[in-house]
Design a protein around this motif. Structure first.
Motif, mmCIF file in Angstrom:
data_model
loop_
_atom_site.group_PDB
_atom_site.id
_atom_site.type_symbol
_atom_site.label_atom_id
_atom_site.label_comp_id
_atom_site.label_asym_id
_atom_site.label_seq_id
_atom_site.Cartn_x
_atom_site.Cartn_y
_atom_site.Cartn_z
ATOM 1 N N PHE A 1 2.986 -0.975 54.416
ATOM 2 C CA PHE A 1 3.031 -2.201 55.204
ATOM 3 C C PHE A 1 4.124 -3.135 54.694
ATOM 4 N N VAL A 2 4.246 -3.271 53.375
ATOM 5 C CA VAL A 2 5.268 -4.151 52.810
ATOM 6 C C VAL A 2 6.668 -3.639 53.137
ATOM 7 N N THR A 3 6.860 -2.335 53.111
ATOM 8 C CA THR A 3 8.158 -1.773 53.494
ATOM 9 C C THR A 3 8.512 -2.221 54.917
ATOM 10 N N THR A 4 7.548 -2.163 55.810
ATOM 11 C CA THR A 4 7.762 -2.580 57.205
ATOM 12 C C THR A 4 8.006 -4.079 57.305
ATOM 13 N N ILE A 5 7.210 -4.862 56.608
ATOM 14 C CA ILE A 5 7.328 -6.323 56.658
ATOM 15 C C ILE A 5 8.696 -6.777 56.145
ATOM 16 N N ILE A 6 9.165 -6.129 55.076
ATOM 17 C CA ILE A 6 10.483 -6.475 54.534
ATOM 18 C C ILE A 6 11.562 -6.202 55.585
ATOM 19 N N SER A 7 11.459 -5.073 56.252
ATOM 20 C CA SER A 7 12.482 -4.730 57.250
ATOM 21 C C SER A 7 12.462 -5.697 58.428
ATOM 22 N N ARG A 8 11.313 -6.298 58.697
ATOM 23 C CA ARG A 8 11.195 -7.285 59.778
ATOM 24 C C ARG A 8 11.598 -8.682 59.336
ATOM 25 N N GLN A 9 11.767 -8.866 58.033
ATOM 26 C CA GLN A 9 12.063 -10.183 57.460
ATOM 27 C C GLN A 9 11.013 -11.206 57.903
ATOM 28 N N SER A 10 9.758 -10.801 57.772
ATOM 29 C CA SER A 10 8.625 -11.615 58.189
ATOM 30 C C SER A 10 8.483 -12.877 57.338
ATOM 31 N N ALA A 11 8.037 -13.946 57.973
ATOM 32 C CA ALA A 11 7.756 -15.195 57.263
ATOM 33 C C ALA A 11 6.576 -15.030 56.306
ATOM 34 N N MET A 12 5.750 -14.021 56.514
ATOM 35 C CA MET A 12 4.583 -13.757 55.663
ATOM 36 C C MET A 12 4.912 -12.817 54.509
ATOM 37 N N ALA A 13 6.148 -12.428 54.385
ATOM 38 C CA ALA A 13 6.527 -11.422 53.383
ATOM 39 C C ALA A 13 6.122 -11.812 51.970
ATOM 40 N N ALA A 14 6.351 -13.049 51.567
ATOM 41 C CA ALA A 14 6.059 -13.457 50.179
ATOM 42 C C ALA A 14 4.583 -13.266 49.843
ATOM 43 N N ASP A 15 3.698 -13.643 50.753
ATOM 44 C CA ASP A 15 2.257 -13.496 50.504
ATOM 45 C C ASP A 15 1.864 -12.031 50.413
ATOM 46 N N LEU A 16 2.416 -11.225 51.283
ATOM 47 C CA LEU A 16 2.081 -9.800 51.289
ATOM 48 C C LEU A 16 2.680 -9.081 50.084
ATOM 49 N N ILE A 17 3.859 -9.491 49.676
ATOM 50 C CA ILE A 17 4.487 -8.902 48.488
ATOM 51 C C ILE A 17 3.663 -9.250 47.247
ATOM 52 N N ALA A 18 3.132 -10.466 47.183
ATOM 53 C CA ALA A 18 2.277 -10.862 46.058
ATOM 54 C C ALA A 18 1.010 -10.001 46.023
ATOM 55 N N LEU A 19 0.426 -9.746 47.175
ATOM 56 C CA LEU A 19 -0.748 -8.872 47.250
ATOM 57 C C LEU A 19 -0.380 -7.453 46.823
ATOM 58 N N CYS A 20 0.778 -6.994 47.237
ATOM 59 C CA CYS A 20 1.257 -5.665 46.860
ATOM 60 C C CYS A 20 1.373 -5.557 45.337
ATOM 61 N N ALA A 21 1.873 -6.615 44.697
ATOM 62 C CA ALA A 21 1.996 -6.616 43.236
ATOM 63 C C ALA A 21 0.635 -6.427 42.586
ATOM 64 N N THR A 22 -0.368 -7.110 43.106
ATOM 65 C CA THR A 22 -1.721 -7.021 42.552
ATOM 66 C C THR A 22 -2.285 -5.613 42.690
ATOM 67 N N ILE A 23 -2.138 -5.027 43.873
ATOM 68 C CA ILE A 23 -2.689 -3.689 44.114
ATOM 69 C C ILE A 23 -1.913 -2.629 43.336
#
Length: 107
Positions: A51-73
């Motif tokens: 999901f983060v790979t996709t979000i990054i490619s979309r340059q989503s405004a929510m990317a930072a929050d999702l990337i932080a969650l990715c770090a945790t997992i």
């Protein structure tokens, strides 16, 4: 797209692949019951990385929050995989912990 996000997208893609490989290999272990937490975290980590790979490619405004969650997992998956001596788990641990660090830097 910034270079750090390009590197992160490459790493999350790699992490997804390695987690899926570890998940499959864990299912082949003699004591699968012992691997339950590892299997669950492999799946969760692969899913969030995808999901983060996709979000990054979309340059989503929510990317930072999702990337932080990715770090945790990724961190949790890496720490779980470190507990197991199998090569697939050790490889997964290494990639997950690298991915967690890149996520923290990008978030």
């Amino acid at each position: 797209m910034e270079e750090k996000f390009i590197r992160l997208a490459e790493k999350t893609f790699e992490c997804q692949k390695v987690c899926n490989e570890c998940f499959d290999a864990c299912l082949e272990e003699d004591d699968v019951k012992m691997m339950v937490d590892c299997i669950r975290l492999d799946r969760e980590c692969a899913d969030i990385c995808s999901f983060v790979t996709t979000i990054i490619s979309r340059q989503s405004a929510m990317a930072a929050d999702l990337i932080a969650l990715c770090a945790t997992i990724c961190q949790a998956c890496g720490k779980e995989c470190e507990k197991h001596d199998m090569d697939h788990c050790q490889k997964c641990a290494k990639v997950c912990l690298e991915c967690a660090e890149l996520c923290r830097q990008a978030a």
